[in-house]
Design an enzyme around this catalytic site. Sequence first.
Site, PDB file in Angstrom:
ATOM      1  N   HIS A 249      -6.820  -5.746   2.328  1.00  0.00           N
ATOM      2  CA  HIS A 249      -5.648  -5.213   3.029  1.00  0.00           C
ATOM      3  C   HIS A 249      -5.144  -6.282   3.996  1.00  0.00           C
ATOM      4  CE1 HIS A 249      -6.603  -0.896   2.050  1.00  0.00           C
ATOM      5  NE2 HIS A 249      -7.831  -1.366   2.015  1.00  0.00           N
TER       6      HIS A 249
ATOM      7  N   GLN B 260     -14.591   2.348   1.182  1.00  0.00           N
ATOM      8  CA  GLN B 260     -13.877   1.956  -0.037  1.00  0.00           C
ATOM      9  C   GLN B 260     -13.553   3.210  -0.848  1.00  0.00           C
ATOM     10  OE1 GLN B 260     -15.983  -0.811  -2.597  1.00  0.00           O
ATOM     11  NE2 GLN B 260     -14.143  -1.288  -3.783  1.00  0.00           N
TER      12      GLN B 260
ATOM     13  N   ASP C 277       0.856  -1.192   0.000  1.00  0.00           N
ATOM     14  CA  ASP C 277       0.000   0.000   0.000  1.00  0.00           C
ATOM     15  C   ASP C 277       0.895   1.247   0.000  1.00  0.00           C
ATOM     16  OD1 ASP C 277      -3.199   0.575   1.123  1.00  0.00           O
ATOM     17  OD2 ASP C 277      -1.757   2.219   1.014  1.00  0.00           O
TER      18      ASP C 277
ATOM     19  N   HIS D 106     -10.312  -5.344  -3.272  1.00  0.00           N
ATOM     20  CA  HIS D 106      -8.967  -5.537  -2.705  1.00  0.00           C
ATOM     21  C   HIS D 106      -9.062  -5.877  -1.237  1.00  0.00           C
ATOM     22  CE1 HIS D 106      -9.980  -1.241  -2.365  1.00  0.00           C
ATOM     23  NE2 HIS D 106      -9.298  -1.253  -1.212  1.00  0.00           N
TER      24      HIS D 106
END
Length: 137
Positions: free
Chosen positions: A100, A92, A30, A98
């Site tokens: 995390h 979001q 990230d 996705h």
Amino acid sequence: MDTCIFCKIARKEIPSAIVYEDAHAFAFLDISPVSEGHVIVIPKEHAEKIHQLSEQASNGLISAIKKVSKAAESAFKTGFNLLNNNGKEAGQAVFHVHFHIIPRRGLKDEFKYEWPSKKLEHQEQIVAELKKALAQT
Ligand code: 5GP
Ligand code: ZN
């Protein structure tokens, strides 16, 4: 999808710190981590929300999540939170599915993860609403 930032990352049109790649999934750091080792795992197939993915893409995604989260646990020698935001109401910001992987350094570390538990109420109504929706899928 042409304009999606995560599709562009998966196609390597936008650089990222790549952690893992296979036929169905892609994992990278990230860009604004909430803890050291914060990884994002995405399907290569574009969809906004988890339930919009094909079976093949979601199966491939969960395999990659298991592989990368096992590696994160081993590399950083700590537990992790697995987080998937669906919809703007849930926070979001990038509308490509996705997950995390957020390594934790204890419950009082820099990631302010709260679990504001309440008393369970209206359970019959809630279950009825969910069962009605499930019957329509
Ligand atoms: P969301 O709030 O949608 O669950 O999280 C989106 C995440 O994507 C954020 O944590 C954000 O830092 C990350 N992100 C957004 N754009 C980029 C980018 O261009 N590169 C990388 N590596 N991460 C990004
Ligand atoms: Zn996409």
